[in-house]
Write a protein that holds these residues in place. Structure first.
Motif, PDB file in Angstrom:
ATOM      1  N   THR A   1       0.837  -1.196   0.000  1.00  0.00           N
ATOM      2  CA  THR A   1       0.000   0.000   0.000  1.00  0.00           C
ATOM      3  C   THR A   1       0.873   1.248   0.000  1.00  0.00           C
ATOM      4  OG1 THR A   1      -1.799  -1.129   1.141  1.00  0.00           O
ATOM      5  CG2 THR A   1      -1.770   1.264   1.287  1.00  0.00           C
ATOM      6  N   ARG A   2       1.960   1.214   0.728  1.00  0.00           N
ATOM      7  CA  ARG A   2       2.869   2.362   0.795  1.00  0.00           C
ATOM      8  C   ARG A   2       3.499   2.682  -0.557  1.00  0.00           C
ATOM      9  NH1 ARG A   2       3.220   5.873   5.243  1.00  0.00           N
ATOM     10  NH2 ARG A   2       3.338   4.703   7.190  1.00  0.00           N
ATOM     11  N   VAL A   3       4.050   1.659  -1.200  1.00  0.00           N
ATOM     12  CA  VAL A   3       4.936   1.947  -2.339  1.00  0.00           C
ATOM     13  C   VAL A   3       4.556   1.224  -3.622  1.00  0.00           C
ATOM     14  CG1 VAL A   3       6.860   2.434  -0.774  1.00  0.00           C
ATOM     15  CG2 VAL A   3       6.597   0.133  -1.699  1.00  0.00           C
ATOM     16  N   GLY A   4       3.542   0.387  -3.602  1.00  0.00           N
ATOM     17  CA  GLY A   4       3.198  -0.385  -4.791  1.00  0.00           C
ATOM     18  C   GLY A   4       3.941  -1.709  -4.841  1.00  0.00           C
ATOM     19  N   ARG A   5       3.458  -2.598  -5.708  1.00  0.00           N
ATOM     20  CA  ARG A   5       3.976  -3.971  -5.721  1.00  0.00           C
ATOM     21  C   ARG A   5       5.451  -4.042  -6.073  1.00  0.00           C
ATOM     22  NH1 ARG A   5       3.196  -8.697 -10.115  1.00  0.00           N
ATOM     23  NH2 ARG A   5       4.669  -7.274 -11.097  1.00  0.00           N
ATOM     24  N   ASP A   6       5.872  -3.368  -7.139  1.00  0.00           N
ATOM     25  CA  ASP A   6       7.253  -3.514  -7.588  1.00  0.00           C
ATOM     26  C   ASP A   6       8.236  -2.938  -6.578  1.00  0.00           C
ATOM     27  OD1 ASP A   6       6.630  -4.855  -9.931  1.00  0.00           O
ATOM     28  OD2 ASP A   6       6.365  -3.008 -11.069  1.00  0.00           O
ATOM     29  N   LYS A   7       7.916  -1.768  -6.051  1.00  0.00           N
ATOM     30  CA  LYS A   7       8.810  -1.191  -5.038  1.00  0.00           C
ATOM     31  C   LYS A   7       8.795  -2.007  -3.748  1.00  0.00           C
ATOM     32  CE  LYS A   7       8.902   3.662  -6.538  1.00  0.00           C
ATOM     33  NZ  LYS A   7       8.512   5.053  -6.169  1.00  0.00           N
ATOM     34  N   ALA A   8       7.667  -2.680  -3.478  1.00  0.00           N
ATOM     35  CA  ALA A   8       7.632  -3.552  -2.291  1.00  0.00           C
ATOM     36  C   ALA A   8       8.643  -4.681  -2.428  1.00  0.00           C
ATOM     37  CB  ALA A   8       6.225  -4.111  -2.098  1.00  0.00           C
TER      38      ALA A   8
ATOM     39  N   ASP B   1      -2.499 -15.625  -5.174  1.00  0.00           N
ATOM     40  CA  ASP B   1      -1.123 -15.330  -5.583  1.00  0.00           C
ATOM     41  C   ASP B   1      -0.072 -15.978  -4.694  1.00  0.00           C
ATOM     42  OD1 ASP B   1      -1.942 -13.694  -7.753  1.00  0.00           O
ATOM     43  OD2 ASP B   1      -2.294 -12.041  -6.360  1.00  0.00           O
ATOM     44  N   VAL B   2      -0.441 -17.084  -4.017  1.00  0.00           N
ATOM     45  CA  VAL B   2       0.547 -17.750  -3.174  1.00  0.00           C
ATOM     46  C   VAL B   2       1.692 -18.325  -4.010  1.00  0.00           C
ATOM     47  CG1 VAL B   2      -0.514 -20.050  -3.151  1.00  0.00           C
ATOM     48  CG2 VAL B   2       0.765 -19.248  -1.139  1.00  0.00           C
ATOM     49  N   HIS B   3       1.455 -18.504  -5.290  1.00  0.00           N
ATOM     50  CA  HIS B   3       2.541 -18.903  -6.195  1.00  0.00           C
ATOM     51  C   HIS B   3       2.767 -17.843  -7.276  1.00  0.00           C
ATOM     52  CE1 HIS B   3       3.102 -22.781  -4.349  1.00  0.00           C
ATOM     53  NE2 HIS B   3       1.809 -22.998  -4.410  1.00  0.00           N
ATOM     54  N   GLY B   4       2.409 -16.606  -6.942  1.00  0.00           N
ATOM     55  CA  GLY B   4       2.617 -15.502  -7.860  1.00  0.00           C
ATOM     56  C   GLY B   4       4.018 -14.936  -7.787  1.00  0.00           C
ATOM     57  N   PRO B   5       4.293 -13.891  -8.553  1.00  0.00           N
ATOM     58  CA  PRO B   5       5.665 -13.364  -8.651  1.00  0.00           C
ATOM     59  C   PRO B   5       6.209 -12.780  -7.356  1.00  0.00           C
ATOM     60  CG  PRO B   5       4.100 -11.986  -9.867  1.00  0.00           C
ATOM     61  CD  PRO B   5       3.376 -13.229  -9.502  1.00  0.00           C
ATOM     62  N   VAL B   6       5.370 -12.138  -6.562  1.00  0.00           N
ATOM     63  CA  VAL B   6       5.874 -11.567  -5.305  1.00  0.00           C
ATOM     64  C   VAL B   6       6.218 -12.678  -4.318  1.00  0.00           C
ATOM     65  CG1 VAL B   6       5.328 -10.072  -3.347  1.00  0.00           C
ATOM     66  CG2 VAL B   6       4.644  -9.391  -5.646  1.00  0.00           C
ATOM     67  N   ALA B   7       5.358 -13.685  -4.245  1.00  0.00           N
ATOM     68  CA  ALA B   7       5.656 -14.827  -3.374  1.00  0.00           C
ATOM     69  C   ALA B   7       6.928 -15.532  -3.835  1.00  0.00           C
ATOM     70  CB  ALA B   7       4.478 -15.801  -3.354  1.00  0.00           C
ATOM     71  N   ASP B   8       7.082 -15.678  -5.149  1.00  0.00           N
ATOM     72  CA  ASP B   8       8.302 -16.311  -5.667  1.00  0.00           C
ATOM     73  C   ASP B   8       9.540 -15.464  -5.349  1.00  0.00           C
ATOM     74  OD1 ASP B   8       6.928 -18.484  -6.645  1.00  0.00           O
ATOM     75  OD2 ASP B   8       6.809 -17.724  -8.703  1.00  0.00           O
ATOM     76  N   ALA B   9       9.382 -14.135  -5.362  1.00  0.00           N
ATOM     77  CA  ALA B   9      10.501 -13.263  -4.997  1.00  0.00           C
ATOM     78  C   ALA B   9      10.886 -13.477  -3.538  1.00  0.00           C
ATOM     79  CB  ALA B   9      10.142 -11.804  -5.246  1.00  0.00           C
ATOM     80  N   HIS B  10       9.887 -13.655  -2.668  1.00  0.00           N
ATOM     81  CA  HIS B  10      10.190 -13.958  -1.261  1.00  0.00           C
ATOM     82  C   HIS B  10      10.963 -15.263  -1.143  1.00  0.00           C
ATOM     83  CE1 HIS B  10       7.372 -10.776  -0.190  1.00  0.00           C
ATOM     84  NE2 HIS B  10       7.743 -10.911   1.067  1.00  0.00           N
ATOM     85  N   ARG B  11      10.502 -16.285  -1.846  1.00  0.00           N
ATOM     86  CA  ARG B  11      11.189 -17.582  -1.768  1.00  0.00           C
ATOM     87  C   ARG B  11      12.636 -17.454  -2.246  1.00  0.00           C
ATOM     88  NH1 ARG B  11       6.017 -18.827  -4.018  1.00  0.00           N
ATOM     89  NH2 ARG B  11       4.704 -19.881  -2.481  1.00  0.00           N
ATOM     90  N   ALA B  12      12.817 -16.747  -3.345  1.00  0.00           N
ATOM     91  CA  ALA B  12      14.157 -16.628  -3.915  1.00  0.00           C
ATOM     92  C   ALA B  12      15.088 -15.834  -3.000  1.00  0.00           C
ATOM     93  CB  ALA B  12      14.072 -15.964  -5.288  1.00  0.00           C
ATOM     94  N   LEU B  13      14.593 -14.737  -2.451  1.00  0.00           N
ATOM     95  CA  LEU B  13      15.447 -13.887  -1.631  1.00  0.00           C
ATOM     96  C   LEU B  13      15.723 -14.501  -0.265  1.00  0.00           C
ATOM     97  CD1 LEU B  13      13.941 -10.486  -2.694  1.00  0.00           C
ATOM     98  CD2 LEU B  13      16.354 -11.122  -2.923  1.00  0.00           C
TER      99      LEU B  13
END
Length: 414
Positions: free
Chosen positions: A282-289, A340-352
């Protein structure tokens, strides 16, 4: 600091919200498989993300939101029973997941039995000196409260009986299987109080990890004087989202320098979201998050992820009755039902998070800006003879890249 805590990364949950418990309405027991039992199916999600700790918000009997505690030794009936807590602990243990409890020991709910007894029995009563009470208040005897919240009655931490009571409550749940405590509103309690309490707790539970909520103040001094292990790193939290929102990485550079000084003496708890603040998306949007997560995952400290941030949940914190509800939502029965549990943001969490596991030295990494402008920066993270470069760029579409000392790209976004 307990050795296990150096390998802990936390999934932070507010149980009353997670389980869809009515906070201000009439209390009722949970439905079958509700309350604390509703968390058990999510433990595999915690592990699959790459985390191994469950940082729980309040689970003890309270009047409303959990921070107005009525009984520190009973599970809130809205969340179930002691048996439900024991089952959650057992399920977590089976998966190698640690549990941190939220201890509200700065204050209690106004309807707490000891607070009611103190008023009823008067200034000569046995509990009169457990609280700070103005016996001559114009409207009759009244309590000092916590930050203007009349429903939250401040304890008198100068009373040795209060210290005994807190030490016993902490030890009770450590004996029941908890691994440590988050101390709510630690900044409001003199560090000398914890310096008196914690040695008693650690005499029986030397491996307990103790985290203090510090929104402001001298973090390093508080840790040194109190004997706690860590504090919530709100300075870094603010710098991460603000530098992205305002597109001013100079703020991040300034705070990373201060953060490096803290790392010389203790390991702060780092986060980009929790139950008290507006969601990072909400603060910064998905990509900046995701860029915020890149900073979190590569910077020194003990990492926690607020439940839902891994799927870019949104929620605005507001200063009104019910203003926390949006950041403390109910979750579905199963991770499979989480959008989106297997969406791009979740995948970014797994990767990082996996990247951080592969580079355990990041726990104490030192950060140095090697390139800096308002909209682009490159952070050098170093430790134990290793090195990562973290590139953040919001000049156009938000982009991030993490590269190894050999130049291999370990993570990229945008």
């Amino acid at each position: 600091m307990a050795p296990w805590a150096e390998h802990a990364m936390w999934w932070h949950v507010y149980p009353l919200g997670f389980a869809g418990v009515p906070v201000r309405e009439e209390h009722r027991p949970p439905a079958p498989d509700g309350g604390l039992a509703a968390l058990v199916p999510w433990l595999d999600h915690v592990v699959e993300l790459g985390l191994n700790g469950l940082l729980l918000g309040p689970v003890f009997t309270s009047s409303t939101h959990g921070y107005d505690t009525l009984d520190h030794r009973e599970i809130d009936p809205r969340l179930g029973t002691r048996e439900d807590f024991d089952a959650l602990v057992a399920a977590a243990r089976a998966r190698g997941v640690r549990i941190l409890l939220d201890g509200v020991f700065n204050h209690v709910g106004r309807e707490h039995p000891l607070a009611l007894a103190a008023l009823a029995e008067g200034p000569a009563g046995p509990y009169a000196d457990w609280f700070r009470i103005d016996w001559d208040a114009p409207g009759g005897p009244d309590f000092a409260d916590f930050e203007g919240h009349s429903s939250l009655v401040a304890l008198d931490h100068d009373n040795p009986a209060v210290a005994d009571w807190v030490a016993q409550a902490m030890s009770f749940w450590l004996e029941a299987g908890a691994d440590g405590w988050r101390l709510d509103a630690a900044y409001a309690v003199a560090p000398a109080f914890w310096a008196a309490v914690l040695p008693r707790v650690r005499a029986a539970h030397p491996d307990a990890w103790i985290l203090g909520e510090m929104i402001h103040g001298d973090y390093a001094a508080y840790v040194a004087e109190s004997g706690i292990d860590s504090v919530t790193q709100y300075e870094l939290w603010k710098a991460i989202w603000s530098s992205l929102e305002q597109e001013n990485f100079y703020e991040l550079e300034w705070t990373l320098t201060r953060h490096a000084d803290l790392l010389e003496t203790f390991l702060p708890q780092t986060f980009v979201g929790n139950h008290d603040v507006t969601r990072i998306t909400t603060r910064v949007g998905r990509d900046k998050a995701v860029l915020a997560l890149v900073v979190l995952a590569t910077t020194g400290g003990v990492v926690s992820v607020y439940a839902g941030d891994e799927v870019a949940m949104t929620g605005l914190k507001e200063d009104r009755l019910g203003g926390d509800d949006a950041v403390r939502p109910a979750f579905p029965a199963s991770p499979a039902d989480l959008p989106d549990v297997h969406g791009p943001v979740a995948d970014a969490h797994r990767a990082l998070l996996a990247l951080r596991r592969r580079h355990p030295w990041l726990l104490r990494a030192r950060s140095r800006m090697v390139e800096l402008s308002n909209t682009r920066c490159v952070i050098e993270q170093t430790g134990e003879g290793d090195r990562l470069l973290v590139e953040l760029d919001v000049t156009g579409a938000p982009r991030a890249r993490v590269t190894s000392s050999d130049g291999d790209v370990l993570f990229a976004w945008g």
